[in-house]
Scaffold this active site. Structure first.
Site, mmCIF file in Angstrom:
data_model
loop_
_atom_site.group_PDB
_atom_site.id
_atom_site.type_symbol
_atom_site.label_atom_id
_atom_site.label_comp_id
_atom_site.label_asym_id
_atom_site.label_seq_id
_atom_site.Cartn_x
_atom_site.Cartn_y
_atom_site.Cartn_z
ATOM 1 C CB SER A 683 3.234 -1.725 1.753
ATOM 2 O OG SER A 683 3.700 -1.173 2.969
ATOM 3 C CE LYS A 726 2.537 2.622 2.507
ATOM 4 N NZ LYS A 726 2.351 1.294 1.901
#
Length: 785
Positions: A683, A726
Site C-alpha cells: 500500500s 489507517k
C-alpha cells in the site's frame, strides 16, 4: 347314513342359550362355570326345569356384557348340567358336560334369556388310512407339547391315547390346549374329523415352536443368571480370602466404588464398555503394579468428564444485548453479528453452527467479548491460549503407552468446565507453529468442524467425545498466521481499533471505575475531568486498543493514592499539572502531521498487527550514476513498489517537466524512517511515487495530506486493505485530507461517522489525481515566498 360326508339333521328342539366369555366348551368336555349375568342365570333355571340341556356358545368379544345375537358365534355345543350350586354373592357355579355340536339356526326368544332353534351337526365315521395317520401325528405332537409344557399333566396323554374315535380325539386334545378363542372356534366349526385333526395339527406345531423358543430364552437367561451368581460367589470368596490374608480390602472397596460411580453416570455404550474393561483389569492387578496407577488414572479421567452434564441456556437476545452493552462500548457491528447468531440459535433451539473468529489488534476487547457471550448465554467460560503451541499432542493428547501420558487440552478443558456445553475461547489461534512433533493446526480441524466434532477422538481416551454442543470462539491478531483450511471452518468477525471519542467513553464507563476500585479510591476522592482524559489519551497513548490507556490510568491512580495518604486530602481534582507530574512529559505529539510543506517527504498510511500507523517516506536527490537506493529495512513487496514507482516516474518525465536523462545523472535515495522496524506491504506505491515526483520537480507536498494505495506501471491506483485502521491512525495523527483508492469506496461504510466529519476523504484512480491533491504547484510556492 352316508359315511363319505357329514350331514346336518334338522330337528325342532329349542333350547336356552348361555353365552360364554373368553372360553369354549367342546363335546366330551366336563368343566365348571361361574354364571353371574341375569340372562345367563335365567337360562340355567329353565334348563334345570327341562331336561338339564343348554346351548353353550362363545361371544365374539369377551368385553361385551349384554351381547346381541350378532355378537355370538353360531356354532356351539349342547351341554348337560351335571351340578348346580348357588353362591352367597348371587352367582351360580355349575358343572357342565359337552354332548355334541349344534348349529344355531335362529333366535326365537331374547327375554328374559335367549332361546335358540338348533340344527344338530352329525359327524360321519371317516376312519381310514389318512385319518389314522392324522391321529398318530396329532398324538405325537400332543406328546411333544406335554414334554415341553409343564401345564398339562402327563396322565392326560395316557387317557387320550386310548381314544379311537378321531373326532372325539380332536375335541378332547383341543380342550387341553391354551389357544386363542378364534383358534378354538375354528376347531369347533370344523365338522369333519379330518379337517378338525388337520387344523389341530397346525395349532400344535405352532404351539410347540413357541414353547421351544421360550425354552431357549429361559435357558439363556438362566445361564446368564448362573454366570452372574457364579461371579458374585467367586468375588465374595476372593474378598473372604483377602480378608483372612489381611490385604486387598482397600483395592476391593476402590473397585466397587468405581463400579458404582460408573453405574450412576449413564455413559455412552462405547465409553461404558471401555471403562468396565479397565475396571476389570484394575481389579485383577496387584496393588503395587506400575500399570495399576496408569489404569487408575485413565478410569478417573473417564469418570470425571461431563458426558451428560449440561447447563441450561439463556437464549434471550434482549438480555444478551444488555450484557454486551454493559461490558463494551462501541463495536456496534460486532455486537450485531453476535446477536444475530444468538437469535438464530434461539429459533433453532440449538447452538450448532459456525465457529466465531474475532480478528483484531491487541487490546480491543476480543477476550472480554467472548466472556460476555458466555455470561449472556449463562454458560461456563474456559480459555485456552494457543500461542506457541507446536505439538499435536497438546490438542489430541498422548497415547497411554507413553510415561506420564495425559489427554489433550480440549479434554482437559471439558473436565475443567464440568459441563458438556461451555463457551471455550481458543486464544491467539494465529500464534500456533509446527515442528517435527506434528501440526496442531491440523489437529484443530476436527475440533472446529461442526460436522466432525460430534465424535472427537482423543489419543488418551481411545473413545470418542461429543463436542458438538460446545460454543467455540477463537481470537487472532491477523489472518496471515491462520492456516487456510482452519480459516475456512470459522466465521470471521473483524474488530478494528477505537477512535479517540470511543476511548474517552470506554475510559469513563469501564477503565476508570475499575482502577479506582482496585486502588481503594472512589469517584468522590479522585475527579477525572474529560479534558484530563483527552490529554492522557492524546499525549501518552497511541494504540488501536485501550490496554496502554488502562495501564496509564492505573499509574495515575497509584500516584493519586500516594498523594492522598501523604497529604491527608479527601479529594484531588486532576489537571494538566498532575498529568505531567505523574506520567512525565507527553510521549507523543498531539499531531504527527508535518509542521510545514516539504519537498520529497510524503505521508503514507500503514497497517500493522497492532492497528494503523503513519509512515513517512523521504526521497533525496544527489548527483551520481542513476542508482536507486532503498533503506529503512523494507520488505520485498515495498521494494517492488519502489521500483514500479521509479519506472512510472521515468515514463512521465515530459508531463512532470524533468530532464529525460535524470536517471543517468542523479542517484535517488528512498528512506523510510525508524529503520530498525521491518516494514512491508502493498500500500506504499503512490506514497513513494509522490515523494519521487516532489523531489524531482522540487514541488512541496502538502503537510496535512496522507495517502495509501498501490501503483501500477501505467499509473493506476489499486485498492488496499485495513482502510479503517489507517484512517483512524491518520485522524490520531492530525491529518486533514486522506487519499484513498477509488475501489475502496465500499469500505467507507465501516468508518465511524464522527471520523468522516473530521477528515476529508478523496477517492483517486490515477497518479495524476494524487499529484493534483498532494503536490503544491511551483507558481503557488513562488507566490507564497
Amino acid at each position: 347314513m352316508n359315511t363319505e360326508e357329514n350331514r346336518v339333521v334338522s330337528f325342532k328342539e329349542v333350547l336356552p342359550l348361555l353365552p360364554l366369555r373368553g372360553m369354549i366348551v367342546f363335546p366330551f368336555m366336563v368343566i365348571p362355570l361361574d354364571v353371574g349375568r341375569d340372562k345367563s342365570i335365567s337360562a340355567l333355571e329353565e334348563a334345570m326345569v327341562q331336561e338339564r340341556l343348554i346351548v353353550l356358545a362363545a361371544q365374539r368379544h369377551a368385553k361385551i356384557n349384554d351381547p346381541e345375537p350378532d355378537d355370538i358365534y353360531t356354532m356351539g355345543t349342547i351341554a348337560e348340567v351335571k351340578q348346580l350350586l348357588k353362591l352367597p354373592d348371587g352367582t351360580i357355579r355349575v358343572l357342565v358336560e359337552g354332548i355334541r355340536r349344534a348349529q344355531i339356526v335362529s333366535f326365537v326368544q331374547s327375554d328374559p334369556h335367549y332361546r335358540v332353534q338348533l340344527a344338530e351337526v352329525a359327524e360321519a365315521d371317516e376312519k381310514n388310512v389318512e385319518v389314522e395317520a392324522l391321529m398318530r401325528s396329532t398324538l405325537y405332537q400332543f406328546e411333544q407339547l406335554i414334554k415341553l409344557s409343564k401345564k398339562i399333566p402327563p396322565e392326560v396323554l395316557t387317557s387320550v391315547s386310548n381314544i379311537e374315535d378321531p373326532g372325539r380325539l380332536a375335541d378332547i386334545i383341543s380342550s387341553h390346549l391354551n389357544l386363542k378363542i378364534e383358534e378354538k372356534q375354528d376347531i369347533l366349526e370344523a365338522v369333519s374329523a379330518k379337517s378338525r385333526l388337520e387344523t389341530l395339527c397346525t395349532f400344535l406345531v405352532k404351539e410347540i415352536d413357541i414353547l421351544e423358543m421360550e425354552r431357549k430364552i429361559h435357558l439363556r437367561v438362566r445361564k446368564q443368571m448362573e454366570k452372574t451368581q457364579k461371579e458374585y460367589y467367586l468375588r465374595e470368596q476372593i474378598k473372604a480370602i483377602q480378608k483372612e490374608l489381611g490385604d486387598g480390602d482397600e483395592r476391593a472397596a476402590e473397585v466397587e466404588e468405581l463400579r458404582s460411580r460408573l453405574a450412576e453416570l449413564n455413559l455412552p455404550s462405547e465409553a461404558e464398555e471401555k471403562a468396565l474393561k479397565e475396571i476389570d483389569r484394575l481389579s485383577k492387578m496387584p496393588p503395587m503394579a506400575a500399570e495399576a496407577v496408569v489404569v487408575r488414572n485413565y478410569i478417573d479421567w473417564i469418570l470425571s468428564l461431563p458426558w451428560n452434564t449440561l447447563t441450561e441456556d439463556s437464549l434471550d437476545v434482549k438480555g444478551a444485548e444488555k450484557v454486551l452493552n454493559e461490558d463494551h462500548y462501541g463495536l456496534e457491528k460486532v455486537k450485531e453479528r453476535i446477536l444475530e447468531y444468538l437469535a438464530v440459535c434461539q429459533l433453532t433451539n440449538q447452538l450448532k453452527g459456525p465457529i466465531l473468529c474475532l480478528v483484531g489488534p491487541p487490546g480491543v476487547g476480543k477476550t472480554s467479548l467472548a466472556k460476555s457471550v458466555a455470561r449472556a448465554l449463562n454458560r461456563k467460560f474456559v480459555r485456552f491460549s494457543l500461542g506457541g503451541v507446536r505439538d499435536e499432542a497438546e490438542i489430541r493428547g498422548h497415547r497411554r503407552t507413553y510415561v506420564g501420558a495425559l489427554p489433550g487440552k480440549i479434554i482437559q478443558i471439558m473436565k475443567q468446565a464440568g459441563t458438556k456445553n461451555p463457551v471455550i475461547l481458543l486464544d491467539e489461534i494465529d500464534k500456533m507453529s509446527a515442528d517435527f512433533r506434528g501440526d496442531p493446526a491440523s489437529a484443530l480441524l476436527e475440533v472446529l468442524d461442526p460436522e466432525q466434532n460430534c465424535a472427537f477422538g482423543d489419543h488418551y481416551l481411545e473413545v470418542t467425545f461429543d463436542l458438538s454442543q460446545v460454543l467455540f470462539i477463537t481470537t487472532a491478531n491477523t489472518f496471515h498466521g491462520i492456516p487456510r483450511p482452519l480459516l475456512d471452518r470459522m466465521e470471521v468477525i473483524h474488530i478494528s481499533g477505537y477512535t479517540e471519542e470511543e476511548k474517552l467513553e470506554i475510559a469513563k464507563r469501564h477503565l476508570i471505575p475499575k482502577q479506582l476500585k482496585e486502588h481503594g479510591l472512589t469517584e468522590q476522592s479522585v475527579l477525572f475531568h474529560e479534558k484530563f482524559i483527552r490529554q492522557l489519551i492524546a499525549g501518552y497513548t497511541r494504540e488501536s486498543g485501550v490496554r496502554n490507556l488502562e495501564r496509564e490510568i492505573a499509574t495515575v491512580c497509584r500516584k493519586t493514592a500516594l498523594e492522598i495518604v501523604q497529604s491527608s486530602r479527601n479529594t484531588i481534582r486532576l489537571n494538566k499539572l498532575h498529568l505531567q507530574k505523574f506520567l512525565g512529559i507527553p510521549k507523543y505529539r498531539h499531531s504527527l502531521a508535518e509542521n510545514a510543506d516539504q519537498v520529497g517527504v510524503a505521508t503514507g498510511l500503514a497497517w500493522t498487527e497492532v492497528g494503523g500507523d503513519i509512515l513517512l517516506v523521504e526521497v533525496s536527490l544527489v548527483k551520481g550514476k542513476g542508482q536507486l537506493i532503498l533503506t529503512g529495512k523494507l520488505g520485498e513487496v515495498m521494494r517492488e513498489s519502489a521500483h514500479a514507482a521509479y519506472s512510472y516516474i521515468r515514463s512521465r518525465v515530459k508531463e512532470l517537466g524533468i530532464p529525460e536523462d535524470f536517471h543517468e545523472r542523479y542517484d535517488l535515495h528512498i528512506h523510510v524512517p525508524e529503520g530498525a522496524i521491518p516494514k512491508d506491504g502493498p500500500s506504499a506505491g503512490i506514497t513513494i511515487a509522490t515523494a519521487l515526483a516532489s523531489a524531482l520537480t522540487e514541488q512541496p507536498i502538502r503537510k496535512d495530506v496522507a495517502m495509501t494505495g498501490e501503483i501500477t506501471l501505467r499509473g493506476r491506483v489499486l485498492p488496499i486493505g485495513g482502510l479503517k485502521e489507517k484512517i483512524l491512525a491518520a485522524h490520531r495523527g492530525g491529518i486533514k485530507k486522506i487519499l484513498v483508492p477509488k475501489e475502496n469506496e465500499k469500505d467507507l461504510e465501516e468508518i465511524p461517522a464522527n471520523i468522516l466529519r473530521k477528515v476529508e476523504l478523496v477517492l483517486v484512480e490515477s497518479m495524476d489525481e494524487v499529484w493534483r491533491e498532494a503536490l503544491i504547484p511551483k507558481i503557488q510556492v513562488a507566490s507564497v515566498s
